[in-house]
Design a protein around this motif. Structure first.
Motif, short mmCIF file in Angstrom:
data_model
loop_
_atom_site.label_atom_id
_atom_site.label_comp_id
_atom_site.label_asym_id
_atom_site.label_seq_id
_atom_site.Cartn_x
_atom_site.Cartn_y
_atom_site.Cartn_z
N ARG A 75 0.83 -1.27 -0.23
CA ARG A 75 0.05 -0.01 -0.17
C ARG A 75 0.90 1.20 0.00
O ARG A 75 0.63 2.26 -0.54
CB ARG A 75 -1.00 0.03 1.13
N LEU A 76 1.91 1.12 0.78
CA LEU A 76 2.82 2.42 0.88
C LEU A 76 3.34 2.81 -0.43
O LEU A 76 3.45 3.63 -0.84
CB LEU A 76 4.00 2.27 1.88
N ILE A 110 3.39 6.84 -0.54
CA ILE A 110 3.51 7.40 0.80
C ILE A 110 5.18 7.53 1.11
O ILE A 110 6.11 6.86 0.77
CB ILE A 110 3.05 6.63 1.84
N VAL A 111 5.55 8.78 1.48
CA VAL A 111 7.08 8.85 2.01
C VAL A 111 7.17 8.64 3.28
O VAL A 111 6.29 9.22 4.14
CB VAL A 111 7.62 10.33 1.36
N LEU A 112 8.35 7.94 3.77
CA LEU A 112 8.57 7.68 5.21
C LEU A 112 9.67 8.61 5.72
O LEU A 112 10.54 8.69 4.85
CB LEU A 112 9.00 6.12 5.45
N GLU A 113 9.29 9.19 6.66
CA GLU A 113 10.26 10.33 7.35
C GLU A 113 11.20 9.19 8.45
O GLU A 113 10.72 8.95 9.47
CB GLU A 113 9.80 11.20 8.18
N VAL A 114 11.87 8.40 7.96
CA VAL A 114 12.69 7.28 8.76
C VAL A 114 13.69 8.14 9.63
O VAL A 114 14.53 9.02 9.16
CB VAL A 114 13.28 6.39 7.88
N CYS A 115 13.91 7.88 10.98
CA CYS A 115 14.74 8.29 11.95
C CYS A 115 15.43 7.00 12.79
O CYS A 115 15.13 6.77 13.66
CB CYS A 115 13.83 9.15 13.14
N PRO A 116 16.37 6.34 11.96
CA PRO A 116 16.93 5.28 12.48
C PRO A 116 17.69 5.71 13.77
O PRO A 116 17.30 4.61 14.74
CB PRO A 116 18.00 4.61 11.60
N VAL A 147 9.67 1.50 -1.28
CA VAL A 147 9.22 2.19 -0.26
C VAL A 147 9.88 3.56 -0.68
O VAL A 147 11.13 3.30 -0.14
CB VAL A 147 8.84 1.89 1.14
N ARG A 148 9.35 4.79 -0.76
CA ARG A 148 9.90 5.97 -0.60
C ARG A 148 10.45 6.38 0.76
O ARG A 148 9.68 6.71 1.67
CB ARG A 148 9.16 7.08 -1.24
#
Ligand code: ADE
Ligand code: ZN
Length: 333
Positions: A229-230, A235-241, A266-267
């Protein structure tokens, strides 16, 4: 060997109060006679033990910023630091509730922050925008109040609306109205989901809030159909590892799903969240993720390109940023 400052970077997920160094917080705390010894240790590091105590530490640290001048100093310092690490663009989450608790009106808060951002831009060229957030655990009425305040006081640098705070508290449907109002006012939409909540929390944020971006979103990896779905909905993920590892969402960076999600299509973008609380910076995030997962210079540029694409700013600004990104590519060749 990549020189990490030369990789042009963009940050989409950093809480401005969470970007305050312990040194700055201690300085202002002394000035206003506020006791911050419960959240800053003898070595000058933030002290917290889990997500709940982190949120409490964040609240107390925020309380020392009381004037537009305090906030302009904070935003100028943060944006200068970002630029020094090679960033060309940054969006910061601003929290009108925290400003109000410190006795500052929404307008003064935004004007103070904007003044600091303008000063940093004049000197370094870094472009910035603000995303006003409602705090989820303060409830639906508080979040709607923020939306109304933002809409009633438009500012050219406040271009987004979001939801932060404790994801374990309150269903996204409670916040549909606030997000609908913000959407109608033309603001970009993002919400924290998939940090302490699982796939169902992410699906609900998408279903009820109409967001184009998700703060974190990484726990989507637990559900294949949600990953699909993403991808399908771009949909863009603001990833904060670094934040996820510091808060114990994943034990070590090697086990973080950022690269699995990226490889699935996934973006994703890379972000610092609350940098001094998690002993990180945007530059560190690019560097540690790239070395851990073997990302090339081109891979990193693609991540920044995704961020600019998903940024809550006008097309002309995006195009200018993309020119800077492309010229950095050719410089490195
Ligand atoms: N507010 C500041 N940092 C946050 C985080 N990582 N998650 C949710 N709310 C926050
Ligand atoms: Zn966050």
């Amino acid at each position: 060997m990549t020189d990490y400052v030369t990789v042009p970077k963009a940050e989409l997920h950093c809480h401005i109060e969470g970007a305050a160094s312990p040194t700055l917080v201690m300085r202002l705390a002394e000035h206003y006679q506020i006791d911050v010894s419960s959240i800053i240790d003898r070595k000058g590091k933030y002290r917290w033990s889990d997500f709940s105590t982190f949120l409490q530490a964040y609240d107390l640290a925020s309380s020392v910023f009381k004037t537009p001048g305090d906030y302009s100093l904070l935003s100028e310092t943060y944006f200068r630091m970002l630029a020094a690490e090679g960033a060309i663009y940054g969006e910061v989450f601003i929290s009108p509730d925290h400003a109000q608790a410190a006795g500052l009106s929404y307008r003064s808060y935004v004007e103070g922050l904007a003044a600091g951002m303008e000063r940093a831009k004049l000197d370094t060229g870094i472009e910035g925008r603000m995303i006003a957030i409602g705090v989820r655990h303060f409830g639906a009425n508080a979040v709607e109040r923020v939306a109304r305040e933002v809409i009633a006081n438009p500012h050219p640098l406040v271009t987004g609306f979001g939801l932060a705070g404790d994801e374990r508290d309150g269903h996204p449907s409670n916040f549909s109205k606030a997000f609908r109002m913000a959407d109608e006012a033309g603001l970009g939409l993002t919400a924290h989901a998939g940090e302490f909540g699982g796939p169902e929390s992410i699906s609900a944020a998408l279903d009820f809030l109409g967001v184009t971006r998700l703060g974190h979103g990484v726990r989507a990896v637990e559900d294949k159909s949600l990953v699909r779905r993403l991808i399908d909905e771009k949909i863009v993920l603001e990833v904060c590892p670094g934040s996820n590892v510091a808060l114990g969402v994943y034990p070590v960076l090697r086990f973080h799903p950022v690269n699995i999600l990226r490889n699935e299509g996934v973006r994703i973008t890379l972000n610092s969240d609350d940098p001094p609380f998690f002993a990180t910076t945007l530059g560190q995030e690019y560097k540690t993720v790239s070395t851990t997962f073997g990302l090339t210079f081109e891979d990193q540029l693609a991540i920044t390109r995704t961020a600019i694409d998903a940024a809550f700013c006008d097309e002309a600004t995006k195009n200018r940023l993309l020119v800077r990104l492309d010229s950095a590519t050719s410089d490195a060749e």
